[in-house]
Design an enzyme around this catalytic site. Structure first.
Site, mmCIF file in Angstrom:
data_model
loop_
_atom_site.group_PDB
_atom_site.id
_atom_site.type_symbol
_atom_site.label_atom_id
_atom_site.label_comp_id
_atom_site.label_asym_id
_atom_site.label_seq_id
_atom_site.Cartn_x
_atom_site.Cartn_y
_atom_site.Cartn_z
ATOM 1 C CG ASP A 283 -2.089 -1.522 0.768
ATOM 2 O OD1 ASP A 283 -2.227 -1.305 0.301
ATOM 3 O OD2 ASP A 283 -2.602 -1.260 2.531
ATOM 4 C CG HIS A 441 2.278 -0.101 4.175
ATOM 5 N ND1 HIS A 441 1.666 -1.531 5.425
ATOM 6 C CD2 HIS A 441 0.987 0.728 4.405
ATOM 7 C CE1 HIS A 441 0.839 -0.317 5.580
ATOM 8 N NE2 HIS A 441 -0.262 0.239 5.135
#
Length: 941
Positions: A283, A441
């Site tokens: 992400d 992430h």
């Protein structure tokens, strides 16, 4: 005065006879957890439900010859001992219930009920036997009953509280004796009455404790007194353990697992993926540096991923709807071009559950416009920031034809600054979930560092990674030439080797040197070990034996097959030589070692043997990353450098960057290397084979480095043979370590499973005392030494640091290692330790059918057939199609004399495996059983 002596001082005629304290210490510890897992509501409800215990059954068929009074007496004595044993087990299970969790207590209650009701059946059977004994002719019957009362009254191995187990027996016996008016019967009746009075006194003394335990199983409580109760329970615990009792009833209590999540999968969470299937997601990108670093790692491991990107990192959307892309959009375009899925993560990473109307629409649709401007092939996937969504947002995704993707495995890499901690968390959660979507992430450096650690361990455990195919997450089709079996995956994870090569040489039949006995056999065994256990392709393993192993053929194998035959820089090469070695003193005073080919002349070995300098040159010229020589021959003077052996924190990843050239020799100069060892191998090669089967995995991480191998073998060989193995690095080595990745054993033990010879077991027992301990598993782990002293290849002593046990190894891996050790111990006929290892495996992984079967077979081997039946049945609950478990179950029932159950299991085995190795034997048994059944039906003997 022993505990509880006062109440039973009223028993008449105490005797000196005694029987051993209860027969089996263990029947108690196995039933508790099966019942827990069978009835408790949990996500990991995979353990089988325990089978009901088998009490002493009443005779169901009229025997051809009635048992004698003596036989009946012996049977009653046996039943009384078993009744006492199960009574004690109930005490052990429940005496400290306050310390048990609710789940453990539930299981303890369930098993306790089985034991309690089993004793009720046993008590009824004893009553029938007493009736039969009393109905026999002659006064001898009273003497035999009196002898049995002696056991109940005054067995020195019993505490007073033990006698409470016999109250119902005595009551039933008193009623039976009352039917006889003979004088001996009247005396017996009076004696039994006195015994029952004493038992009533004991009940009053121990009211609190026994009431708490037994009142739950029947309307009649057995009250006892508190005095000396702790001493009684302490005595019982010397003979019984809750864990062992449960295990014999087919239950092993697993280690505590964190509670499973309760979220319902309203969107894509990944819980509906196939088992052992994962999706990697990243992400908040694209990031200028870290996104590309992450994709480089993904390429190295050949795994797909999904990137959920924030719109503002891609560019902006003008008021007129036109898009303006930022320079970082090129990263997204490259991701799509390289086959990664790129999805929508909102425009500003706002908490969308608080957004409504136009603001919510902008967050979702503007980012989609930017992604489509990057590439129309963007994935129609959306991830809500923080996972926060509302009904309006979900409806808007439906209108926009986007699919919400959540996660069930959170790396917490946004909060945790330690890469190893991130990796441990992910692997731990994956092990619990078994499948799903992992959240990372791609905007943190720590994620870049953690990702290889995660992938190494997950791939080693056999997990696969799914990709978005436009409609769903599915496993990508293997590209031509890229199919990987489980072992190859483990090897790739352990050392990131592209391919594996080996030259294996064994020479017994020398033309002019003394002949050897076992070198060719050694070469065969090492070759099989490489291909069957260690993941070397058979086409890449070159075996030269006896007359094949001439000087020209050996050098041709090195030059033609390795140096110029396809070995690449990311490969590994293993060389094993078993034969004669020689040492020659040079004019400079330095010793030079040689390996002796089959056609060498002792008078000219300087010219027709192969000097180690030539071997060094070949090794240095090979493009492979790691090369490892193991020489079962005697020589030194190799002129080798001293290599380091410490394992680095990120060993596997760092090791992939370093060249390694290492050698392990069986002995030094002027040492005779022993040729005669067990099972047709030299001592050195026998220990090598044992080491590579798993014993040299000193830290229990599923891999064996060359240094670990040396640390295990050097002290072991030196302890049992007059030779000193040496270990070190060849010139050109840069500190890299050769790595063997262990593939988990998959052998289901049966009657056909082989075991070691007596001399092999004796040697292994010596090795156990001499070699460093293997890395243990869970609570069964043995302490390991921190360092060992080994001769280097110049003959000087050096310290090798033994790698510490690895942190974060998954329960599944630990369970596999425990099972592997159990198999080794079974082959060495160390049944107690094998049982402990299989038990450990089932604690770590309650649904491990392989370990359940193997535990059952250890019981079978010890003639504990009832316990074996329970574990074979457990195996089939875990893995109903496992044919060999039906075979084992049939054998166990056959030994118990339960022919009908045995036939049923055998027939199922034949249905599943009609051409199995034991099929003919089973058909023969069924034929014999059928003939017997017909004879019984016709009344013939």
């Amino acid at each position: 005065m022993p505990p509880f002596s006062t109440p039973f001082s009223t028993f008449p005629r105490p005797r000196a006879r005694c029987i051993p304290a209860a027969a089996s210490v263990a029947v108690f510890a196995a039933a508790v957890f099966l019942s827990l897992c069978g009835s408790a509501s949990s996500a990991n409800n995979t353990a089988p439900v325990p089978a009901a215990p088998t009490a002493a059954p009443a005779s169901t068929a009229t025997p051809a010859v009635a048992p004698s009074a003596g036989q009946i007496q012996m049977h009653i004595r046996q039943q009384l001992a078993e009744l006492l044993a199960d009574y004690r087990r109930v005490i052990v299970l429940l005496a400290d219930e306050k310390t048990l969790s609710a789940a453990e207590l539930q299981v303890a209650n369930s098993v306790g009920q089985m034991l309690f009701h089993g004793n009720q059946l046993r008590t009824e059977a004893v009553a029938r036997d007493f009736d039969t004994l009393l109905a026999s002719a002659g006064s001898e019957r009273f003497t035999r009953v009196s002898d049995l009362l002696d056991y109940i009254e005054s067995g020195p191995d019993m505490f007073d509280a033990d006698r409470l187990a016999f109250r119902e027996v005595l009551r039933n016996l008193q009623q039976s004796v009352a039917k006889d008016s003979a004088l001996p019967a009247i005396k017996l009746h009076k004696r039994i009455g006195e015994d029952l009075d004493a038992i009533n006194e004991i009940e009053r003394n121990y009211n609190n404790e026994i009431t708490q335990i037994f009142s739950r199983f029947a309307p009649r409580a057995i009250p006892l007194k508190r005095e000396r109760w702790d001493e009684y329970v302490a005595f019982l615990r010397k003979h019984y353990r809750r864990e062992q009792i449960l295990k014999e009833y087919g239950v092993i209590v697993p280690y505590a697992q964190p509670p499973s999540g309760s979220d319902e999968e309203r969107e894509i969470f990944g819980r509906k993926l196939p088992p052992k299937t994962l999706v990697l997601t990243f992400d908040d990108g694209p990031h200028r540096a870290y996104t590309e670093e992450i994709t480089a790692i993904l390429k190295q491991y050949d795994v797909p991923a999904v990137f959920f990107e924030v719109g503002r990192n891609l560019g902006s959307v003008q008021q007129d709807g036109r898009t303006q892309l930022a320079p970082t959009a090129k990263i997204s375009r490259r991701l799509i071009d390289e086959g990664y899925a790129v999805g929508n993560h909102s425009m500003t990473h706002a908490q969308l559950s608080k957004q409504r109307g136009a603001a919510l629409k902008t967050e979702i649709l503007d980012t989609d416009k930017l992604l489509q401007a990057v590439d129309k092939k963007r994935a129609p996937l959306f991830r809500f920031p923080y996972g926060a969504r509302n009904a309006e947002g979900l409806q808007m995704l439906t209108v926009a034809q986007l699919k919400s993707v959540m996660w069930n495995i959170d790396s917490l890499d946004w909060a945790d600054p330690v890469p190893s901690s991130i990796a441990d968390r992910v692997v731990r959660t994956v092990d619990k979930e078994g499948r799903g979507i992992i959240l990372f992430h791609d905007i943190h450096e720590r994620t870049v560092k953690a990702l290889p650690l995660v992938l190494d361990r997950l791939i080693a455990e056999g997990y696969q990674f799914a990709a978005w195919d436009g409609r769903e997450f599915s496993l990508p089709k293997a590209k031509p030439g890229q199919a990987m079996d489980k072992t190859a995956r483990a090897d790739a994870a352990a050392g990131t080797y592209r391919d594996s090569w080996a030259i294996v040489i064994g020479i017994d039949d020398y033309r002019k040197w003394p002949k050897l006995q076992y070198a060719a056999s050694d070469a065969n065994a090492v070759g099989r070990m490489l291909t069957e256990k260690l993941g070397f392709p058979s086409a890449n393993v070159i075996v030269l034996k006896n007359g094949e192993a001439t000087r020209n053929n050996i050098l041709a194998a090195f030059h033609d097959r390795l140096a110029h035959g396809g070995v690449k820089k990311d490969d590994r090469v293993f060389i094993f030589f078993a034969g004669h070695g020689a040492t020659r003193k040079l004019a400079s005073g330095r010793d030079l070692g040689y390996i002796v080919p089959a056609d060498s002349d002792p008078e000219q070995f300087a010219s027709d043997a192969i000097p180690m300098t030539e071997i060094q040159n070949i090794a240095e010229s090979l493009p492979a990353r790691h090369v490892f020589f193991v020489m079962d021959a005697c020589y030194s003077g190799l002129g080798l450098t001293r290599g380091g052996g410490a394992r680095e924190k990120n060993f596997l990843r760092e090791n992939a960057k370093r060249i390694g050239r290492q050698m392990l020799t069986a002995g030094g100069a002027d040492q005779m290397v022993a040729d005669g060892g067990p099972n047709g191998h030299s001592i050195f090669t026998w220990i090598l084979l044992q080491a590579l089967s798993g014993k040299a995995d000193l830290n229990g991480d599923g891999i064996i480095t060359a240094t670990e191998l040396a640390a295990y073998m050097a002290p072991a060989v030196a302890a049992v043979a007059p030779q000193t193995p040496a270990f070190g690095s060849l010139p050109g080595s840069q500190g890299g370590e050769f790595v063997f990745a262990l593939s988990g054993e998959t052998e289901f033990l049966t009657a056909e499973s082989g075991q070691l010879s007596t001399d092999a077991i004796a040697l292994n027992n010596k090795l156990e005392a001499a070699a460093p301990a293997e890395g243990g598993t869970g609570k069964a782990a043995k302490a390991t030494v921190t360092q060992v002293i080994v001769k280097d290849l110049q003959g000087e002593a050096r310290k090798i640091v033994v790698p510490p046990p690895t942190a974060g190894t998954s329960a599944r891996q630990q369970a596999q290692r425990a099972n592997d050790r159990g198999l080794q111990l079974y082959k060495e006929k160390d049944y107690a330790q094998a049982e402990a290892q299989f038990t450990e495996a089932l604690k770590l992984r309650p649904d491990f059918a392989l370990a359940a079967n193997n535990l059952g077979f250890v019981y079978y081997k010890q003639e504990k057939y009832r316990e074996a039946v329970r574990w074979f049945e457990n195996t089939l609950k875990m893995d109903p199609s496992r044919a060999v478990a039906y075979l084992n179950l049939g054998d166990a029932y056959d030994r118990l004399g339960e022919r009908q159950q045995a036939e049923k299991a055998y027939r199922t085995y034949l249905e599943l495996s009609p051409s199995g190795s034991a099929a003919d034997q089973v058909r023969q048994k069924l034929g014999q059983a059928g003939t017997g059944a017909q004879q019984n039906a016709s009344g013939t003997p």
